[in-house]
Design an enzyme around this catalytic site. Structure first.
Site, PDB file in Angstrom:
ATOM      1  N   THR A  38       0.810  -1.225   0.000  1.00  0.00           N
ATOM      2  CA  THR A  38       0.000   0.000   0.000  1.00  0.00           C
ATOM      3  C   THR A  38       0.846   1.279   0.000  1.00  0.00           C
ATOM      4  O   THR A  38       0.304   2.369  -0.063  1.00  0.00           O
ATOM      5  CB  THR A  38      -0.985   0.026   1.197  1.00  0.00           C
ATOM      6  N   HIS A  68       8.401  -0.003   5.843  1.00  0.00           N
ATOM      7  CA  HIS A  68       8.788   0.699   7.070  1.00  0.00           C
ATOM      8  C   HIS A  68       9.382  -0.325   8.030  1.00  0.00           C
ATOM      9  O   HIS A  68       9.400  -1.530   7.716  1.00  0.00           O
ATOM     10  CB  HIS A  68       7.606   1.471   7.685  1.00  0.00           C
ATOM     11  N   HIS A 123       8.040  -3.814   8.784  1.00  0.00           N
ATOM     12  CA  HIS A 123       8.220  -4.918   7.832  1.00  0.00           C
ATOM     13  C   HIS A 123       9.547  -5.661   8.053  1.00  0.00           C
ATOM     14  O   HIS A 123       9.757  -6.728   7.487  1.00  0.00           O
ATOM     15  CB  HIS A 123       8.267  -4.392   6.381  1.00  0.00           C
ATOM     16  N   LYS A 177      -6.464  -4.787  12.631  1.00  0.00           N
ATOM     17  CA  LYS A 177      -6.865  -3.460  12.146  1.00  0.00           C
ATOM     18  C   LYS A 177      -8.326  -3.228  12.522  1.00  0.00           C
ATOM     19  O   LYS A 177      -9.102  -4.144  12.632  1.00  0.00           O
ATOM     20  CB  LYS A 177      -6.722  -3.374  10.619  1.00  0.00           C
ATOM     21  N   ARG A 227      -8.736  -1.033   4.466  1.00  0.00           N
ATOM     22  CA  ARG A 227      -7.723  -0.226   3.795  1.00  0.00           C
ATOM     23  C   ARG A 227      -8.318   0.537   2.628  1.00  0.00           C
ATOM     24  O   ARG A 227      -9.351   0.179   2.099  1.00  0.00           O
ATOM     25  CB  ARG A 227      -6.665  -1.146   3.203  1.00  0.00           C
ATOM     26  N   GLN A 268      -5.746 -15.339   1.001  1.00  0.00           N
ATOM     27  CA  GLN A 268      -4.373 -15.598   1.450  1.00  0.00           C
ATOM     28  C   GLN A 268      -4.095 -17.105   1.462  1.00  0.00           C
ATOM     29  O   GLN A 268      -3.008 -17.549   1.105  1.00  0.00           O
ATOM     30  CB  GLN A 268      -4.143 -15.006   2.841  1.00  0.00           C
ATOM     31  N   ASP A 318       0.050 -12.344  14.321  1.00  0.00           N
ATOM     32  CA  ASP A 318      -1.357 -12.044  14.015  1.00  0.00           C
ATOM     33  C   ASP A 318      -1.801 -12.704  12.711  1.00  0.00           C
ATOM     34  O   ASP A 318      -2.986 -12.691  12.372  1.00  0.00           O
ATOM     35  CB  ASP A 318      -1.590 -10.518  13.953  1.00  0.00           C
ATOM     36  N   LYS A 322       4.045   2.111  20.635  1.00  0.00           N
ATOM     37  CA  LYS A 322       4.081   1.273  19.442  1.00  0.00           C
ATOM     38  C   LYS A 322       5.462   1.271  18.780  1.00  0.00           C
ATOM     39  O   LYS A 322       6.054   2.314  18.568  1.00  0.00           O
ATOM     40  CB  LYS A 322       3.023   1.761  18.458  1.00  0.00           C
ATOM     41  N   LYS A 358       6.967   3.601  15.348  1.00  0.00           N
ATOM     42  CA  LYS A 358       6.205   4.837  15.163  1.00  0.00           C
ATOM     43  C   LYS A 358       6.845   5.948  15.993  1.00  0.00           C
ATOM     44  O   LYS A 358       7.389   5.711  17.063  1.00  0.00           O
ATOM     45  CB  LYS A 358       4.768   4.670  15.659  1.00  0.00           C
ATOM     46  N   THR A 359       6.757   7.162  15.474  1.00  0.00           N
ATOM     47  CA  THR A 359       7.119   8.336  16.267  1.00  0.00           C
ATOM     48  C   THR A 359       5.938   9.291  16.150  1.00  0.00           C
ATOM     49  O   THR A 359       4.953   8.987  15.473  1.00  0.00           O
ATOM     50  CB  THR A 359       8.376   9.033  15.704  1.00  0.00           C
TER      51      THR A 359
END
Length: 431
Positions: free
Chosen positions: A40, A45, A48, A82, A86, A178, A199, A234, A237-238
């Protein structure tokens, strides 16, 4: 030569669950395993990275890694973990994203050599786009019961009373799509293992179930723990959002700083997961760190290894130099070597005032720059006192009260760094 992949991942803390027989299966011969990657965005990031490291270890163990870009599944959205669906992407965007992701993956995986276990990239859109809905529910859907699908944790969570959103039919069918990917790769490439975050266990085992029911075959599943931070915030993340591997989205400086600022507890965990350092090296680093935690040896080594791997040794050196601009001894030359993005990252949160280009071209008096023009000091009098105390610097060089700021002082043709004392910074931006 085949090495023990499961043993390697186990000591690194990278296995949450694996299907019985997985280790033995992988020790018998070269195997294929795949990890699904969400396309996406046109960059991965650091969320991954566990999957990427897993694939790299798989290749280093003598096996063949398959990176599956979820072009089809990216058009649906995965319900796992989630709370909302998406955005759906068009084919052109997906293709662009896939190319960019492969470029990033090639820093970790060998796609190009003649080795038998060279990595491959596939896109599930290629085999799903011709599949009609009727064919799918006839050839795939009939093999998996609704009861089986409802029992999955990812589905249960979204259907529970805690979830206000509910779940669309599109998302409900995600595990079938999947699962079919695994069946397709099992048939097409003799791929026998799917790996992913914990997950994904429910989605992965739907694939092994399809292989068993449709082809009377045997597929295996392995998951790694979802990465958490000791303080409960998390991972990856920032306040500014995701930490990306693309230097345009997250500068190497910010990337380096993220790892440098990890806690001792997290650094001890992350250095096993996010580097390829040996067990002996890591254990001795942990011991050294415990003897002198204030030196932050673990964090420094972690940040160095991963920044070099994702960016380059040059970018690491630049990030270290940029870090020293705030905290160490550096010169105006070091400042001028920074690109605009890194400069703004380093001085993020520092007061910034815009001034006209003509002011600098004519020579801007330092007192005016500090007080009435820049507004950093309250008055001309305060500016004069600070200059008399020899506490004012322009681009890290001390200046006197007769100094004029000119175009020669500009960093990236648009910034001037003013400083009072050691820690008070101000930025002039020329517009």
């Amino acid at each position: 030569m085949i090495k023990n992949f499961v043993e390697e991942l186990t000591w690194r803390g990278m296995i949450q669950d694996s299907m019985p027989g997985t280790e033995e299966h992988l020790l018998e011969a070269m195997r294929l395993a795949y990890v699904g990657i969400d396309p996406t965005a046109d960059s991965l990031h650091i969320g991954h990275l566990v999957g990427v490291m897993g694939l790299r270890h798989f290749q280093l163990s003598g096996h063949k890694p398959v990176a599956l870009v979820g072009g089809a599944t990216g058009m649906i959205g995965d319900p796992s973990g989630k709370s909302a669906e998406r955005n759906l992407l068009n084919e052109e965007t997906l293709q662009h994203n896939q190319n960019a992701i492969k470029e990033q993956l090639s820093r970790f995986l060998d796609f190009d050599s003649d080795a038998e276990n060279a990595a491959v990239m596939v896109n599930n859109y290629d085999w799903m786009k011709e599949f009609s809905f009727l064919e799918f529910i006839r050839d795939v859907g009939k093999h998996i019961t609704v009861n089986y699908m409802m029992a999955k944790d990812s589905v249960k969570k979204r259907l529970s009373s805690e979830s206000a959103v509910g779940m669309s039919f599109t998302e409900f069918t995600y595990q079938l799509v999947q699962g079919y990917d695994f069946l397709h790769l099992y048939r097409d490439k003799q791929c026998t293992l799917q790996m992913g975050g914990s997950d994904q266990w429910g989605n992965i085992t739907t694939g092994t179930e399809l292989i068993r029911r449709v082809d009377s075959g045997k597929g295996y599943a392995l998951t790694w723990p979802l990465i958490t931070k000791a303080d409960g915030t998390k991972f990856g993340k920032t306040e500014g959002g995701n930490i990306w591997l693309d230097s345009e989205r997250t500068s190497p400086y910010k990337f380096y700083q993220y790892w440098l600022n990890t806690s001792d507890v997290d650094a001890e965990k992350y250095i096993k997961i996010f580097t390829f350092l040996t067990k002996e090296t890591i254990e001795s680093l942990i011991e050294e760190h415990k003897e002198a935690p204030h030196l932050r040896l673990l964090q420094k080594r972690l940040a160095e290894e991963i920044t070099t791997m994702v960016h380059s040794k040059d970018e690491l050196d630049n990030a270290i130099k940029a870090s020293e601009i705030l905290f160490g001894k550096s010169t105006g030359e070091d400042l001028k070597a920074l690109n605009e993005k890194t400069f703004l990252d380093v001085f993020d949160g520092v007061p910034l005032t815009q001034i006209a280009q003509s002011e600098v071209e004519n020579g801007l008096d330092i007192i005016a720059a500090l007080a009435e023009q820049g507004g950093f000091l309250k008055s001309n009098g305060e500016a004069r006192r600070a200059l008399k105390e020899n506490s004012i610097s322009v681009n890290k060089e001390k200046v006197k009260d007769d100094y004029k700021i000119t175009t020669a002082d500009l960093i990236n043709n648009k910034f001037v760094l003013l400083q009072r004392g050691k820690k008070n910074y101000f930025v002039l931006q020329v517009v």
